[in-house]
Design a protein around this motif. Structure first.
Motif, PDB file in Angstrom:
ATOM      1  N   GLY A 137       0.629  -1.285  -0.056  1.00 43.90           N
ATOM      2  CA  GLY A 137       0.029   0.125  -0.205  1.00 43.90           C
ATOM      3  C   GLY A 137       0.889   1.088   0.057  1.00 43.90           C
ATOM      4  N   GLY A 138       0.274   2.392   0.377  1.00 42.67           N
ATOM      5  CA  GLY A 138       0.798   3.523   0.263  1.00 42.67           C
ATOM      6  C   GLY A 138       1.695   3.736   1.510  1.00 42.67           C
ATOM      7  N   ALA A 139       2.819   4.584   1.254  1.00 44.36           N
ATOM      8  CA  ALA A 139       3.877   5.078   2.288  1.00 44.36           C
ATOM      9  C   ALA A 139       4.302   6.398   1.832  1.00 44.36           C
ATOM     10  CB  ALA A 139       5.152   4.308   1.893  1.00 44.36           C
ATOM     11  N   ILE A 140       3.772   7.511   2.592  1.00 45.63           N
ATOM     12  CA  ILE A 140       3.819   8.803   2.571  1.00 45.63           C
ATOM     13  C   ILE A 140       4.126   9.680   3.609  1.00 45.63           C
ATOM     14  CG2 ILE A 140       2.088   8.788   0.670  1.00 45.63           C
ATOM     15  CD1 ILE A 140       0.155   9.929   2.905  1.00 45.63           C
ATOM     16  N   VAL A 164       9.971  -0.330  -3.305  1.00 42.22           N
ATOM     17  CA  VAL A 164       9.994   0.502  -4.583  1.00 42.22           C
ATOM     18  C   VAL A 164      10.762   1.887  -4.324  1.00 42.22           C
ATOM     19  CG1 VAL A 164       9.569   0.673  -6.989  1.00 42.22           C
ATOM     20  CG2 VAL A 164       8.611  -1.333  -5.742  1.00 42.22           C
ATOM     21  N   THR A 165      11.770   2.231  -5.006  1.00 38.14           N
ATOM     22  CA  THR A 165      12.108   3.469  -5.052  1.00 38.14           C
ATOM     23  C   THR A 165      12.261   4.141  -6.306  1.00 38.14           C
ATOM     24  OG1 THR A 165      14.082   3.335  -3.193  1.00 38.14           O
ATOM     25  CG2 THR A 165      14.112   5.146  -4.645  1.00 38.14           C
ATOM     26  N   GLY A 166      11.242   4.878  -6.821  1.00 32.79           N
ATOM     27  CA  GLY A 166      10.863   5.467  -8.334  1.00 32.79           C
ATOM     28  C   GLY A 166      11.387   6.652  -8.466  1.00 32.79           C
ATOM     29  N   GLY A 224       5.242  10.333  -1.406  1.00 34.25           N
ATOM     30  CA  GLY A 224       4.017  10.856  -1.228  1.00 34.25           C
ATOM     31  C   GLY A 224       3.665  11.867   0.182  1.00 34.25           C
ATOM     32  N   THR A 225       2.789  12.993   0.039  1.00 35.88           N
ATOM     33  CA  THR A 225       2.526  13.427   1.332  1.00 35.88           C
ATOM     34  C   THR A 225       1.107  13.531   1.303  1.00 35.88           C
ATOM     35  OG1 THR A 225       2.544  15.511  -0.362  1.00 35.88           O
ATOM     36  CG2 THR A 225       4.443  14.921   0.921  1.00 35.88           C
ATOM     37  N   TYR A 226       0.729  13.673   2.620  1.00 35.52           N
ATOM     38  CA  TYR A 226      -0.590  13.819   3.272  1.00 35.52           C
ATOM     39  C   TYR A 226      -0.625  15.245   3.856  1.00 35.52           C
ATOM     40  CZ  TYR A 226      -4.907  12.735   5.789  1.00 35.52           C
ATOM     41  OH  TYR A 226      -6.097  12.922   6.374  1.00 35.52           O
ATOM     42  N   LEU A 227      -1.432  16.171   3.548  1.00 36.72           N
ATOM     43  CA  LEU A 227      -1.683  17.519   4.314  1.00 36.72           C
ATOM     44  C   LEU A 227      -2.930  17.434   5.186  1.00 36.72           C
ATOM     45  CD1 LEU A 227      -0.670  20.327   5.168  1.00 36.72           C
ATOM     46  CD2 LEU A 227      -1.661  21.255   3.083  1.00 36.72           C
ATOM     47  N   ALA A 228      -2.852  17.534   6.214  1.00 31.02           N
ATOM     48  CA  ALA A 228      -3.953  17.246   7.215  1.00 31.02           C
ATOM     49  C   ALA A 228      -4.192  18.557   8.120  1.00 31.02           C
ATOM     50  CB  ALA A 228      -4.052  16.153   7.939  1.00 31.02           C
ATOM     51  N   VAL A 229      -5.327  19.192   8.021  1.00 31.13           N
ATOM     52  CA  VAL A 229      -5.704  20.297   8.988  1.00 31.13           C
ATOM     53  C   VAL A 229      -6.669  19.688  10.017  1.00 31.13           C
ATOM     54  CG1 VAL A 229      -6.467  22.452   9.234  1.00 31.13           C
ATOM     55  CG2 VAL A 229      -5.340  22.091   7.188  1.00 31.13           C
ATOM     56  N   ALA A 287       3.336   8.534  -6.305  1.00 33.12           N
ATOM     57  CA  ALA A 287       4.209   7.518  -6.362  1.00 33.12           C
ATOM     58  C   ALA A 287       3.412   6.102  -6.053  1.00 33.12           C
ATOM     59  CB  ALA A 287       5.259   7.680  -5.278  1.00 33.12           C
ATOM     60  N   THR A 288       2.475   6.169  -5.315  1.00 31.12           N
ATOM     61  CA  THR A 288       1.686   4.799  -5.335  1.00 31.12           C
ATOM     62  C   THR A 288       0.765   4.632  -6.463  1.00 31.12           C
ATOM     63  OG1 THR A 288       1.679   5.250  -2.786  1.00 31.12           O
ATOM     64  CG2 THR A 288      -0.081   3.732  -3.779  1.00 31.12           C
ATOM     65  N   ASP A 289       0.404   5.726  -7.048  1.00 32.74           N
ATOM     66  CA  ASP A 289      -0.625   5.649  -8.115  1.00 32.74           C
ATOM     67  C   ASP A 289       0.073   4.778  -9.253  1.00 32.74           C
ATOM     68  OD1 ASP A 289      -2.715   6.662  -6.943  1.00 32.74           O
ATOM     69  OD2 ASP A 289      -2.324   8.636  -7.437  1.00 32.74           O
TER      70      ASP A 289
END
Length: 381
Positions: free
Chosen positions: A66-69, A142-144, A149-154, A170-172
């Motif tokens: 899955g995702g790693a951000i 995998v290093t692409g 990825g980043t996730y910005l939360a308020v 990157a995950t997509d």
């Protein structure tokens, strides 16, 4: 775990003497050092040996894809005013649904491998260092060419999520070719967790590989958009051990609105049972959760067992990552006890503990900590 006779012999020798090197193993087995090196490589890919040093796996192992951000979290110091600047604090924390689940599992004591994609940048380096430090195996990350990825939360002043934006490019961009090297690891693990962030063709390939090797699969839908994308994945000839949606994600999976009532949720979960899903664990926020389980030894999925769980009390600091820890707690307990009802209760307690921490994954999380919270909750109920 499917091992060759030679691999089984080497594994037995390493359990009795982990300090044996390839030459020593070759002498004991009566073969060449080159042959032993190949066997050791295969044992690592299959998850029987965890990383360098021939650390032998002694418990059930999980592979999470899955995702790693990197999470960037901003929390206001007062009630939020829209369309203007708000005073508060900003912090970064390793995140991503798949990565969060993997770290939670490792901290709970389950040997875990993460398959994900990161960029060749500072966020990627920091994220991998933190995740490795928590005990997660990263041999198949995998290093692409795309940025991590980043996730910005308020968050508002109470710690509740107000708005969020994620960059998952990157995950997509993950492909089947990217994760093909993990095929043997997946075929020989004890359970596979699929994060709904990954492309549907990759998720389909993973589930097919796992099913061909009789490896149970748990799917975390992630969001309404991702859950809707996962609908074609669910089919009677592709059995899934469990899916873990909230109400909105459940509606996306079945393709129609679902009211937050036990009869309506139960009817929707029965639709998923008919598509080959054994357990449907529906999160209901402050109302707790509902677990619907189809009979394991019957083709009749129309009469599942339905269990409801009340929410575990918590003093909320930050809700980020709570759902991921909930899934991890469920998987961890399910592997150790095979009781889905008890696993759901364990998952809810894990989530409650996570909301009491400012971190996306609580750094002091342990199996004993969760068990203690469960005992306290049962004593006050």
């Amino acid at each position: 775990m499917k091992l060759t006779p030679q691999e089984q012999t080497i594994l037995r020798l390493l359990r009795s003497d982990p300090l044996l090197d390839a030459a020593g193993l070759a002498d004991r087995v009566g073969t060449t050092k080159a042959s032993v090196s190949v066997a050791l490589s295969n044992l690592t890919r299959k998850g029987a040996i965890l990383g360098r040093g021939y650390l032998v796996r002694g418990e059930a192992a999980v592979v999470v894809v899955g995702g790693a951000i990197m999470d960037v979290k901003a929390r206001s110091s007062a009630p939020l005013d829209s369309a203007t600047s708000n005073p508060g604090e900003v912090a970064t924390d390793p995140g991503g649904v798949g990565r969060n689940i993997a770290e939670n599992l490792a901290r709970l004591g389950t040997p875990t491998h993460l398959v994900a994609s990161v960029g060749s940048d500072s966020f990627g380096d920091e994220l991998l260092a933190h995740t490795r430090g928590a005990g997660v195996q990263l041999d198949h990350v995998v290093t692409g060419s795309r940025p991590t990825g980043t996730y910005l939360a308020v968050l508002d002043h109470d710690g509740d999520l107000s708005v969020a934006v994620s960059d998952m490019s990157a995950t997509d961009a993950l492909t089947v070719a990217d994760i093909e090297p993990a095929r043997s690891l997946i075929q020989n693990c004890d359970l596979l967790v699929v994060d709904g962030n990954i492309p549907i063709e990759v998720a389909t390939w993973l589930c097919d590989i796992a099913n061909s090797a009789d490896v149970p699969v748990v799917i975390e839908p992630v969001s309404v958009v991702k859950a809707r994308r996962l609908r074609p994945l669910l089919a009677p000839d592709r059995p899934i051990l469990a899916v873990t949606p909230n109400i909105a994600e459940l509606a996306a999976l079945v393709g129609h609105d679902v009211a937050d009532t036990i009869p309506e949720i139960s009817r929707a979960t029965t639709e998923l049972h008919a598509l080959g899903v054994r357990h449907v664990w529906v999160r209901r926020g402050a109302r707790g959760s509902l677990l619907s389980s189809a009979p394991a030894d019957s083709a009749d999925t129309s009469r599942p067992t339905v269990t409801t769980n009340t929410a575990v009390s918590a003093e909320v600091v930050d809700v980020t990552g709570a759902g991921d820890s909930m899934t991890a707690g469920f998987v961890h307990a399910l592997l150790h006890d095979d009781d889905a009802v008890a696993a759901a209760a364990f998952g809810q307690a894990t989530a409650a503990l996570t909301t009491e921490s400012a971190h996306t994954v609580r750094p002091d999380l342990t199996h004993a900590l969760v068990t203690g919270r469960l005992t306290t909750q049962q004593g006050t109920s």
